[in-house]
Motif scaffolding. Structure first.
Motif, PDB file in Angstrom:
ATOM      1  N   SER A  19      86.317 -16.139  83.311  1.00 53.25           N
ATOM      2  CA  SER A  19      86.933 -16.996  84.086  1.00 53.25           C
ATOM      3  C   SER A  19      88.245 -17.710  83.847  1.00 53.25           C
ATOM      4  O   SER A  19      88.810 -17.538  82.884  1.00 53.25           O
ATOM      5  CB  SER A  19      86.075 -18.342  84.214  1.00 53.25           C
ATOM      6  N   ALA A  20      88.967 -18.190  84.855  1.00 56.95           N
ATOM      7  CA  ALA A  20      90.339 -18.379  84.930  1.00 56.95           C
ATOM      8  C   ALA A  20      90.672 -19.443  83.750  1.00 56.95           C
ATOM      9  O   ALA A  20      91.469 -19.067  82.740  1.00 56.95           O
ATOM     10  CB  ALA A  20      90.907 -19.272  86.283  1.00 56.95           C
ATOM     11  N   SER A  81      87.564 -15.694  88.254  1.00 57.90           N
ATOM     12  CA  SER A  81      87.915 -16.694  89.144  1.00 57.90           C
ATOM     13  C   SER A  81      88.932 -17.006  89.284  1.00 57.90           C
ATOM     14  O   SER A  81      90.059 -16.611  88.696  1.00 57.90           O
ATOM     15  CB  SER A  81      86.901 -17.800  88.337  1.00 57.90           C
ATOM     16  N   VAL A  82      89.296 -17.532  90.516  1.00 56.02           N
ATOM     17  CA  VAL A  82      90.692 -18.306  90.903  1.00 56.02           C
ATOM     18  C   VAL A  82      90.671 -19.586  90.269  1.00 56.02           C
ATOM     19  O   VAL A  82      89.796 -20.463  90.613  1.00 56.02           O
ATOM     20  CB  VAL A  82      90.954 -18.250  92.575  1.00 56.02           C
ATOM     21  N   SER A  83      91.759 -19.925  89.762  1.00 57.45           N
ATOM     22  CA  SER A  83      92.187 -21.441  89.468  1.00 57.45           C
ATOM     23  C   SER A  83      92.420 -22.185  90.644  1.00 57.45           C
ATOM     24  O   SER A  83      93.668 -21.859  90.859  1.00 57.45           O
ATOM     25  CB  SER A  83      93.100 -21.336  88.418  1.00 57.45           C
ATOM     26  N   TRP A  84      91.603 -23.013  90.916  1.00 60.42           N
ATOM     27  CA  TRP A  84      91.988 -23.920  92.133  1.00 60.42           C
ATOM     28  C   TRP A  84      93.471 -24.570  92.171  1.00 60.42           C
ATOM     29  O   TRP A  84      94.066 -24.661  93.057  1.00 60.42           O
ATOM     30  CB  TRP A  84      90.705 -24.748  92.390  1.00 60.42           C
ATOM     31  N   LEU A 121      85.235 -18.400  93.428  1.00 60.54           N
ATOM     32  CA  LEU A 121      86.159 -19.361  93.934  1.00 60.54           C
ATOM     33  C   LEU A 121      85.978 -20.572  92.997  1.00 60.54           C
ATOM     34  O   LEU A 121      87.036 -21.334  92.856  1.00 60.54           O
ATOM     35  CB  LEU A 121      85.666 -19.763  95.341  1.00 60.54           C
ATOM     36  N   TYR A 122      85.023 -20.829  92.159  1.00 58.21           N
ATOM     37  CA  TYR A 122      85.018 -21.916  91.528  1.00 58.21           C
ATOM     38  C   TYR A 122      84.083 -21.764  90.001  1.00 58.21           C
ATOM     39  O   TYR A 122      83.025 -21.447  90.075  1.00 58.21           O
ATOM     40  CB  TYR A 122      84.112 -23.129  92.171  1.00 58.21           C
ATOM     41  N   HIS A 123      84.941 -22.034  88.854  1.00 57.90           N
ATOM     42  CA  HIS A 123      84.510 -21.926  87.715  1.00 57.90           C
ATOM     43  C   HIS A 123      84.600 -23.083  87.012  1.00 57.90           C
ATOM     44  O   HIS A 123      85.409 -22.803  85.846  1.00 57.90           O
ATOM     45  CB  HIS A 123      84.925 -20.289  87.096  1.00 57.90           C
ATOM     46  N   TRP A 124      84.416 -24.130  87.530  1.00 56.04           N
ATOM     47  CA  TRP A 124      84.489 -25.454  86.790  1.00 56.04           C
ATOM     48  C   TRP A 124      85.819 -26.219  86.675  1.00 56.04           C
ATOM     49  O   TRP A 124      85.870 -27.291  86.312  1.00 56.04           O
ATOM     50  CB  TRP A 124      84.073 -25.284  85.309  1.00 56.04           C
TER      51      TRP A 124
END
Length: 443
Positions: A19-20, A81-84, A121-124
């Motif tokens: 994850s990112a 994951s992408v870092s929002w 798209l979302y890992h926290w």
């Protein structure tokens, strides 16, 4: 003896996951905004040893090396994951082209290596700017997420066909809003319930966005599911386990796939549900992502906001390197339960084993505990498949030793060792074991 690779079907997907925030580092570079985990890391007592993700594995700069490691393993797919806050520093509004460019480079490098990108798209790592506006406890957050999903879909949908809306819904909501073990570290029952519902709305909106913008998209969501067992068989512990089971295993899967909340939670969450919400949440997905490690043992804990807490496994339970109990039969049973309840193809998107692995004098990293764990859990998965579970892929957690959230750098889950001082990568014995499993399964 049965061939351990004989029951993997053609087209079975072998992968690794990361994850990112856990690997990228470069937390203040190239226009990235702050996330709730950047803030959590700087909160007294938020993370063991005051560790942060500022550098992590420095994947942001070492990405080509890490893709080469994956190619050497022979994996089919890489879940990342992408870092929002890297692509939308304020969570919405102005786009950060440098951040978008990084994922362009990663996706292109993966495709050149013959590895399929699976984009989560979302890992926290919610942008802190959105948390300041209420975060997941604000209904508007579902719309902010949908806009972010649309940005990623338009940018990467020409090359990425495997999409994941969220990773482990119950972990970041429960530990973020009820038991303060994760960002944003709030303890408030009403906010917890609102966060559950708004994240479900965001998931449904994300599925719709991806269907509209990515032709041929294969869409799933990742749920962490583990059987919840009373620590001891008392009425209080049974009640605690029953409610924790809903909050951990059911409050996202059931509304997203079956269209309703489980009974105990349904009554509590009703004040936050508006007309048409359940239809917005229950959008068709293509597969069920499962993260699984072992059972949860629950006990009554009146000091906790919902009256339940984490108990201990039986003292004679086998454990792995970080003290987690090893119950492969629970993995087999969970796969079969999911198949019966939700009737979707299953992808195991995380399974793995922690430890305190070190580089030996011979320059290698010997991790027989991890090889043993992965061997018996893969056997349990094959047993479930033989009994009818439609398992279509398996991803090890994790490619790299990384920042393990509240545990900082004290727990190593990678099949590649990372020296957090020099950032040197050393494939462990388990990496070679996994490469051989993949090779044999495809032979």
């Amino acid at each position: 003896m049965t061939d351990p690779t004989s029951s993997y079907p053609p087209g079975f997907v072998w992968g690794v996951s990361t994850s990112a925030y856990q690997i990228e580092g470069a937390a203040a570079e190239d226009g990235r905004g702050a996330s709730i985990w950047d803030v959590r890391c700087r909160t007294q007592g938020g993370v063991v040893n005051g560790d942060t993700g500022d550098v992590a594995c420095d994947h942001y700069h070492r990405m080509p090396e890490d893709v080469a490691l994956m190619k050497g393993l022979g994996v089919d797919a890489y879940r990342f994951s992408v870092s929002w806050p890297r692509v939308l520093p304020r969570g919405k509004g102005a786009v950060n082209e440098a951040g978008l460019d990084f994922y362009d480079r990663l996706i292109d490098r993966l495709l050149e290596a013959g590895i399929e990108p699976w984009l989560c798209l979302y890992h926290w790592d919610l942008p802190q700017a959105l948390q300041d506006m209420g975060g997941w406890s604000a209904r508007d957050c579902a719309g902010w997420y949908a806009d972010y999903a649309a940005l990623c879909a338009r940018r990467y949908g020409d090359r990425v066909k495997r999409w994941i809306t969220f990773n482990e819904f119950s972990v970041f909501t429960l530990f973020g809003y009820a038991i303060p073990w994760a960002a944003p570290g709030i303890v408030d029952r009403a906010q917890h319930l609102r966060a559950i519902h708004h994240v479900n709305l965001a998931h449904g909106a994300g599925v719709d966005v991806l269907r509209d913008l990515v032709p041929g998209a294969s869409i799933g969501a990742i749920h962490n599911r583990q059987v919840v067992i009373p620590e001891t068989d008392t009425p209080e512990n049974r009640a605690a386990a029953s409610l924790l089971d809903e909050h951990w295993n059911l409050v996202f899967c059931d509304p997203q796939i079956l269209g309703h909340y489980p009974p105990q939670t349904a009554a509590a969450i009703e004040p936050y549900v508006q007309a048409g919400d359940m239809a917005r949440i229950a959008r068709p997905v293509d597969w069920f992502g499962l993260n699984h490690y072992g059972p949860i043992f629950a006990k009554a804990d009146p000091a906790r906001s919902w009256g339940y807490g984490w108990g201990d496994a039986p003292p004679d339970s086998p454990t792995h390197g970080v003290g987690w109990a090893i119950f492969p039969d629970a993995f087999r049973d969970e796969l079969l339960t999911i198949q019966r309840r939700y009737r979707l193809p299953i992808v195991v998107t995380e399974n793995g084993c922690g430890g305190s692995d070190t580089v030996s004098p011979d320059g290698a990293v010997h991790d027989p505990h991890r090889i043993n764990y992965l061997t018996i859990y893969n056997a349990a998965m094959r047993d479930a498949m033989a009994q009818g579970a439609d398992v279509q892929g398996y991803f090890v957690w994790s490619l790299l030793d990384n920042f393990e959230w509240g545990s900082g750098y004290g727990q190593r889950f990678g099949i590649v060792h990372v020296d957090f001082q020099t950032l040197a990568r050393t494939p462990k014995d388990s990496a070679r074991w996994y490469a051989e499993l993949i090779r044999s399964a495809k032979a």
